[in-house]
Design an enzyme around this catalytic site. Structure first.
Site, PDB file in Angstrom:
ATOM      1  N   TYR A 132      46.162  28.089  34.313  1.00 20.07           N
ATOM      2  CA  TYR A 132      45.161  27.790  35.338  1.00 20.07           C
ATOM      3  C   TYR A 132      44.033  26.915  34.780  1.00 20.07           C
ATOM      4  CZ  TYR A 132      47.348  31.302  38.363  1.00 20.07           C
ATOM      5  OH  TYR A 132      48.227  32.015  39.137  1.00 20.07           O
ATOM      6  N   LYS A 179      57.284  35.519  28.698  1.00 17.40           N
ATOM      7  CA  LYS A 179      58.552  34.798  28.881  1.00 17.40           C
ATOM      8  C   LYS A 179      58.898  34.211  27.520  1.00 17.40           C
ATOM      9  CE  LYS A 179      61.908  33.289  31.512  1.00 17.40           C
ATOM     10  NZ  LYS A 179      62.932  34.202  32.070  1.00 17.40           N
ATOM     11  N   ASP A 202      60.426  38.073  34.604  1.00 12.64           N
ATOM     12  CA  ASP A 202      61.403  38.253  35.692  1.00 12.64           C
ATOM     13  C   ASP A 202      61.848  39.723  35.775  1.00 12.64           C
ATOM     14  OD1 ASP A 202      62.560  37.847  33.207  1.00 12.64           O
ATOM     15  OD2 ASP A 202      64.197  36.587  33.928  1.00 12.64           O
ATOM     16  N   ASP A 249      48.412  37.348  37.862  1.00 15.75           N
ATOM     17  CA  ASP A 249      48.083  37.031  39.244  1.00 15.75           C
ATOM     18  C   ASP A 249      49.222  37.501  40.150  1.00 15.75           C
ATOM     19  OD1 ASP A 249      46.865  35.948  41.473  1.00 15.75           O
ATOM     20  OD2 ASP A 249      47.378  33.859  40.997  1.00 15.75           O
ATOM     21  N   ASP A 268      49.493  41.214  42.747  1.00 14.96           N
ATOM     22  CA  ASP A 268      49.816  41.246  44.182  1.00 14.96           C
ATOM     23  C   ASP A 268      51.005  42.172  44.424  1.00 14.96           C
ATOM     24  OD1 ASP A 268      47.848  39.319  44.762  1.00 14.96           O
ATOM     25  OD2 ASP A 268      49.129  38.331  46.238  1.00 14.96           O
TER      26      ASP A 268
END
Ligand code: IPM
Ligand code: MN
Length: 360
Positions: A140, A191, A224, A248, A252
């Site tokens: 970001y 990852k 994942d 982020d 959610d």
């Protein structure tokens, strides 16, 4: 007098923040204490007034405050603007300016709401997760970034995922320390099978765990797989540590376990400041209708009292009040189920305040 800068922002941000300020008033009276509260424009409404999502004055005020209480920013009205002046950029600028690198997002399933989730009640019952999201680094903020024109007329978009050892170390320590006060389990998400920066992430988290937190059980998951396990076995998670983007996304997802994004508070903590904001956005589609769920914002206020003002008792009053109101069957539209009592944003706030005042 402790100073709070209030930035209600856009959309439902103003409605839910209104409720929080009333809850804060009730706490001031109950504990015979006072906060200096100042309100300012931030996000889309600041663009309308000043042409930028956050002015230098507001950034300075934020720095001079003990805590910033935020609502939500953004909306379709500002979506067509250049990236540099969108409401969301104001939020990133504020986080960066205050260096609030650790974003704590607790996802707790309240007993009364175990059937409000889209997942089976038996899967989510008892879930109590703390997502620790790195907030001031990663993709970001990384450079180079931007969209450039190629000689052949195509465009090229670039963002950069970058972390230094120091950035990983400080967020890892924060997450381990939180785990130590909870159930002593940390799941670090990365990852590392594809990205070098994530290989560094995993290596650094592993070292900090081994050298400084041998008492904490450390699990590593690829993003994942983490996304899958979070809905498959949510109860096995205690603290989740993730970089800015994965955090982020996962926060959610964790919110949905609790029944609604309207339930999730957050605290963004750094060395020199703190920002308290609900995880949900400005929800322009329901703004101004008095149907938003103020609970995320109210619980965010509780986090502010706990982390910035050491008012644990007051925070517990608020959290307990929310639980009682839910137990009594009151629901905003987002968590409504047949057989419960539907109330608006304001009324939900009044019910919570009543319980705050009543609590011993
Ligand atoms: C959040 C939001 C923000 C983010 C947006 C509005 C910039 O999604 O706080 O989770 O991506 O951090
Ligand atoms: Mn988000």
């Amino acid at each position: 007098m402790p100073k709070i800068l209030v930035l209600p922002g856009d959309g439902i941000g103003t409605e839910v923040t209104d409720v929080s300020l009333k809850v804060l008033k009730a706490i001031e009276e109950k504990y015979n204490t006072e906060f200096e509260v100042e309100t300012a424009l931030f996000g889309g409404c600041s663009i309308d007034e000043y042409g930028v999502p956050v002015t230098k004055e507001v950034l300075k005020k934020a720095k001079d405050s003990d805590a910033v209480l935020l609502g939500a920013v953004g909306g379709p009205k500002w979506d067509k603007l250049d990236y540099d002046i969108r409401p969301e950029r104001g939020l990133l600028a504020l986080r960066k300016e205050l260096d609030t690198f650790a974003n704590l997002r607790p996802a707790v399933v309240y007993p009364a709401l175990k059937d409000a989730s889209t997942l089976k009640g038996e899967i989510v019952e008892g879930v109590d997760i703390m997502v620790v999201r790195e907030l001031t680094g990663g993709i970001y903020f990384g450079t180079p970034r931007g969209i450039t024109k190629l000689p052949n007329g195509e465009e090229k978009g670039v963002n950069t995922l970058v972390y230094t050892t120091g950035e990983i170390e400080r967020i890892a320590r924060t997450a381990f320390e939180i785990a130590r006060k909870r159930r002593k389990k940390l799941t670090s998400v990365d990852k590392a099978n594809i990205l070098e920066v994530m290989e560094l992430w995993r290596k650094t988290v592993t070292r900090i765990g081994r050298d400084e937190f041998p008492d904490i059980e450390l699990e590593h998951l690829y993003i994942d797989n983490a996304a899958m396990q979070l809905i498959r076995r949510p109860k096995t998670f205690d603290v989740i540590l993730a970089d800015n983007m994965f955090g982020d996304i996962l926060s959610d997802e964790a919110a949905q376990l609790t029944g609604s994004l309207g339930m999730l508070p957050s605290a963004s903590i750094g060395k020199s400041g703190a920002i308290y904001e609900p995880v949900h956005g400005s929800a322009p589609d329901i703004a101004g209708k008095d149907i938003a769920n103020p609970i995320a914002s109210v619980l965010t206020t509780a986090m502010m009292l706990r982390y910035s003002f050491n008012m644990d008792r007051a925070a517990e009053d608020i959290e307990g009040a929310v639980r009682k109101v839910l137990d009594k069957g009151y629901r905003t539209a987002d968590i409504y189920q047949p057989g419960t009592k539907r109330v608006g944003c304001k009324e939900m706030g009044e019910l919570i305040i009543e319980e705050v005042i009543k609590s011993p």
